[in-house]
Design a protein around this motif. Structure first.
Motif, PDB file in Angstrom:
ATOM      1  N   MET A 164      -1.774 -21.213  -8.393  1.00 15.41           N
ATOM      2  CA  MET A 164      -3.268 -21.472  -9.094  1.00 15.41           C
ATOM      3  C   MET A 164      -3.718 -22.841  -9.181  1.00 15.41           C
ATOM      4  O   MET A 164      -4.814 -23.160  -9.739  1.00 15.41           O
ATOM      5  N   ALA A 165      -3.093 -23.556  -8.133  1.00 13.78           N
ATOM      6  CA  ALA A 165      -3.633 -24.962  -7.599  1.00 13.78           C
ATOM      7  C   ALA A 165      -4.445 -24.984  -6.339  1.00 13.78           C
ATOM      8  O   ALA A 165      -4.736 -25.867  -5.774  1.00 13.78           O
ATOM      9  N   ASP A 166      -4.446 -23.536  -5.901  1.00 20.72           N
ATOM     10  CA  ASP A 166      -5.096 -23.237  -4.746  1.00 20.72           C
ATOM     11  C   ASP A 166      -6.751 -23.036  -4.904  1.00 20.72           C
ATOM     12  O   ASP A 166      -7.027 -22.187  -5.545  1.00 20.72           O
ATOM     13  N   PHE A 167      -7.447 -24.123  -4.533  1.00 19.51           N
ATOM     14  CA  PHE A 167      -8.984 -24.050  -4.624  1.00 19.51           C
ATOM     15  C   PHE A 167      -9.693 -23.939  -3.469  1.00 19.51           C
ATOM     16  O   PHE A 167      -8.952 -24.496  -2.358  1.00 19.51           O
ATOM     17  N   PRO A 168     -11.014 -23.534  -3.515  1.00 19.30           N
ATOM     18  CA  PRO A 168     -11.830 -23.960  -2.011  1.00 19.30           C
ATOM     19  C   PRO A 168     -11.719 -25.259  -1.548  1.00 19.30           C
ATOM     20  O   PRO A 168     -11.807 -26.307  -2.683  1.00 19.30           O
ATOM     21  N   GLU A 169     -11.467 -25.508  -0.419  1.00 19.71           N
ATOM     22  CA  GLU A 169     -11.539 -27.028   0.007  1.00 19.71           C
ATOM     23  C   GLU A 169     -12.781 -27.715  -0.606  1.00 19.71           C
ATOM     24  O   GLU A 169     -13.956 -27.095  -0.277  1.00 19.71           O
ATOM     25  N   GLY A 170     -12.425 -28.771  -0.994  1.00 24.15           N
ATOM     26  CA  GLY A 170     -13.315 -29.818  -1.338  1.00 24.15           C
ATOM     27  C   GLY A 170     -13.635 -29.633  -2.900  1.00 24.15           C
ATOM     28  O   GLY A 170     -14.582 -30.330  -3.660  1.00 24.15           O
ATOM     29  N   ALA A 171     -13.206 -28.543  -3.508  1.00 22.19           N
ATOM     30  CA  ALA A 171     -13.400 -28.319  -4.867  1.00 22.19           C
ATOM     31  C   ALA A 171     -12.586 -29.543  -5.859  1.00 22.19           C
ATOM     32  O   ALA A 171     -11.736 -30.217  -5.443  1.00 22.19           O
ATOM     33  N   ALA A 172     -13.281 -29.807  -6.909  1.00 23.52           N
ATOM     34  CA  ALA A 172     -12.673 -30.848  -7.972  1.00 23.52           C
ATOM     35  C   ALA A 172     -12.229 -30.115  -8.860  1.00 23.52           C
ATOM     36  O   ALA A 172     -12.270 -28.832  -9.205  1.00 23.52           O
ATOM     37  N   MET A 173     -11.072 -30.692  -9.610  1.00 20.75           N
ATOM     38  CA  MET A 173     -10.296 -29.980 -10.782  1.00 20.75           C
ATOM     39  C   MET A 173     -10.973 -30.362 -12.275  1.00 20.75           C
ATOM     40  O   MET A 173     -11.802 -31.284 -12.459  1.00 20.75           O
ATOM     41  N   ILE A 174     -10.621 -29.098 -12.970  1.00 21.25           N
ATOM     42  CA  ILE A 174     -11.271 -29.106 -14.344  1.00 21.25           C
ATOM     43  C   ILE A 174     -10.136 -29.136 -15.120  1.00 21.25           C
ATOM     44  O   ILE A 174      -9.392 -28.041 -14.974  1.00 21.25           O
ATOM     45  N   PRO A 175      -9.853 -30.039 -15.998  1.00 18.48           N
ATOM     46  CA  PRO A 175      -8.546 -30.068 -16.826  1.00 18.48           C
ATOM     47  C   PRO A 175      -8.663 -28.991 -17.694  1.00 18.48           C
ATOM     48  O   PRO A 175      -9.415 -28.644 -18.410  1.00 18.48           O
ATOM     49  N   ASN A 176      -7.413 -28.486 -18.030  1.00 16.33           N
ATOM     50  CA  ASN A 176      -7.098 -27.184 -18.868  1.00 16.33           C
ATOM     51  C   ASN A 176      -6.104 -28.079 -20.027  1.00 16.33           C
ATOM     52  O   ASN A 176      -5.083 -28.448 -19.765  1.00 16.33           O
ATOM     53  N   PHE A 177      -6.844 -28.411 -21.359  1.00 21.80           N
ATOM     54  CA  PHE A 177      -6.135 -29.000 -22.167  1.00 21.80           C
ATOM     55  C   PHE A 177      -5.136 -27.951 -23.034  1.00 21.80           C
ATOM     56  O   PHE A 177      -4.467 -28.462 -23.943  1.00 21.80           O
ATOM     57  N   PHE A 178      -5.004 -26.870 -22.811  1.00 19.47           N
ATOM     58  CA  PHE A 178      -4.370 -25.737 -23.509  1.00 19.47           C
ATOM     59  C   PHE A 178      -3.009 -25.772 -22.691  1.00 19.47           C
ATOM     60  O   PHE A 178      -1.757 -25.894 -23.433  1.00 19.47           O
ATOM     61  N   ASN A 179      -2.865 -25.364 -21.463  1.00 18.79           N
ATOM     62  CA  ASN A 179      -1.536 -25.448 -20.686  1.00 18.79           C
ATOM     63  C   ASN A 179      -1.433 -26.111 -19.538  1.00 18.79           C
ATOM     64  O   ASN A 179      -0.369 -25.776 -18.764  1.00 18.79           O
ATOM     65  N   ARG A 180      -2.593 -27.028 -19.294  1.00 18.11           N
ATOM     66  CA  ARG A 180      -2.370 -27.691 -18.037  1.00 18.11           C
ATOM     67  C   ARG A 180      -2.844 -27.045 -16.782  1.00 18.11           C
ATOM     68  O   ARG A 180      -2.428 -27.552 -15.708  1.00 18.11           O
ATOM     69  N   VAL A 181      -3.146 -25.571 -16.734  1.00 18.74           N
ATOM     70  CA  VAL A 181      -3.373 -24.969 -15.519  1.00 18.74           C
ATOM     71  C   VAL A 181      -4.719 -25.048 -15.313  1.00 18.74           C
ATOM     72  O   VAL A 181      -5.649 -24.515 -16.068  1.00 18.74           O
ATOM     73  N   ALA A 182      -5.229 -25.934 -14.196  1.00 17.62           N
ATOM     74  CA  ALA A 182      -6.476 -26.538 -14.118  1.00 17.62           C
ATOM     75  C   ALA A 182      -7.239 -25.234 -13.485  1.00 17.62           C
ATOM     76  O   ALA A 182      -7.094 -24.381 -12.804  1.00 17.62           O
ATOM     77  N   GLY A 183      -8.631 -25.443 -14.077  1.00 14.90           N
ATOM     78  CA  GLY A 183      -9.784 -24.684 -13.449  1.00 14.90           C
ATOM     79  C   GLY A 183     -10.520 -25.695 -12.133  1.00 14.90           C
ATOM     80  O   GLY A 183      -9.717 -26.835 -11.893  1.00 14.90           O
TER      81      GLY A 183
END
Length: 257
Positions: free
Chosen positions: A120-139
């Protein structure tokens, strides 16, 4: 720095469970609750299933639109979660393990982060992280698209973070709705007036919502949405027309748009 052009906002909800009615969507009402106090509004809302080819096609169109799009659902690690992969394919980019998102998952789950949760940490190259305040699995975000989980309790705080972080400069006075209910009104009788009204008040959204009661009585909710002062001026013109026509009407409460 203020933007020269206000973007359109869209919402894309992804998941077979929404289309099949196994779950009811809550993202639309949650996002509206965040946008409206900022004087912002959605331009469109779409629901898609988890079909990868459809997701790729629609995301290609969405990325090309230049719109600001909130995408909810399908970023988990199971085989039926295909949003991350589809976003990458739509952009012609590889999936890359994002180091900050990986660190968040490892901090939350420890050894149990491997072998599957780390996907779930695999993002399209160049993407930025969106913090998930509930369980720390980022968007993640890329090209004004903000990808978040399908759980509303996770997504609403993430949406708020996105608006505060990237679009705080767009906030303006909240818009209001003013309307009345025309008794036994017919929309066809008001078309000429509505067309001339829109030319006179291009900054307002004029709306006409017909209703048919169980007893067959007909009503039209006729009103405007806009910034308070101009909305009131527009509503005054509508009331003058109602009185000139001797049209029966009932009041409706003012609401925040």
């Amino acid at each position: 720095m203020k933007r020269s052009v206000r973007p359109h906002f869209g919402l894309l909800v992804i998941g077979d469970e929404i289309l099949s009615s196994k779950r009811q969507d809550r993202h639309l009402s949650n996002l509206n609750a965040l946008l409206k106090p900022r004087g912002l509004s959605l331009s469109w809302f779409k629901v898609l299933g988890d079909d990868a080819s459809l997701l790729v096609d629609h995301l290609k169109q969405s990325f090309a639109s230049g719109h600001v799009v909130f995408c909810c659902g399908g970023i988990g690690a199971t085989p039926d979660d295909r949003t991350r992969q589809s976003a990458a394919q739509a952009l012609g980019l590889p999936l890359i393990r994002h180091p900050e998102a990986l660190a968040e998952i490892e901090a939350k789950f420890g050894d149990q982060a491997y072998p599957n949760r780390v996907r779930m940490a695999d993002f399209p190259e160049g993407a930025a992280m969106i913090p998930n305040f509930f369980n720390r699995v980022a968007g993640f975000s890329i090209q004004q698209h903000y990808f978040m989980p399908g759980f509303p309790q996770m997504t609403q705080p993430m949406m708020e973070w996105v608006l505060n972080t990237y679009y705080a400069d767009l906030s303006q006075a909240p818009r209001i709705e003013l309307a009345v209910k025309l008794v036994e009104g017919m929309e066809a009788d008001w078309i000429d007036f509505m067309e001339s009204f829109e030319q006179r008040f291009p900054q307002l959204r004029l709306f006409s919502l017909p209703h048919i009661a169980e007893n067959g009585a007909r009503y039209i909710e006729l009103g405007v949405e806009g910034e308070p002062d101009i909305a009131q001026a527009g509503m005054d013109v509508i009331m003058q027309e109602i009185q000139a026509r001797n049209q029966a009407w009932l009041p409706l409460e003012k609401t925040q748009a």
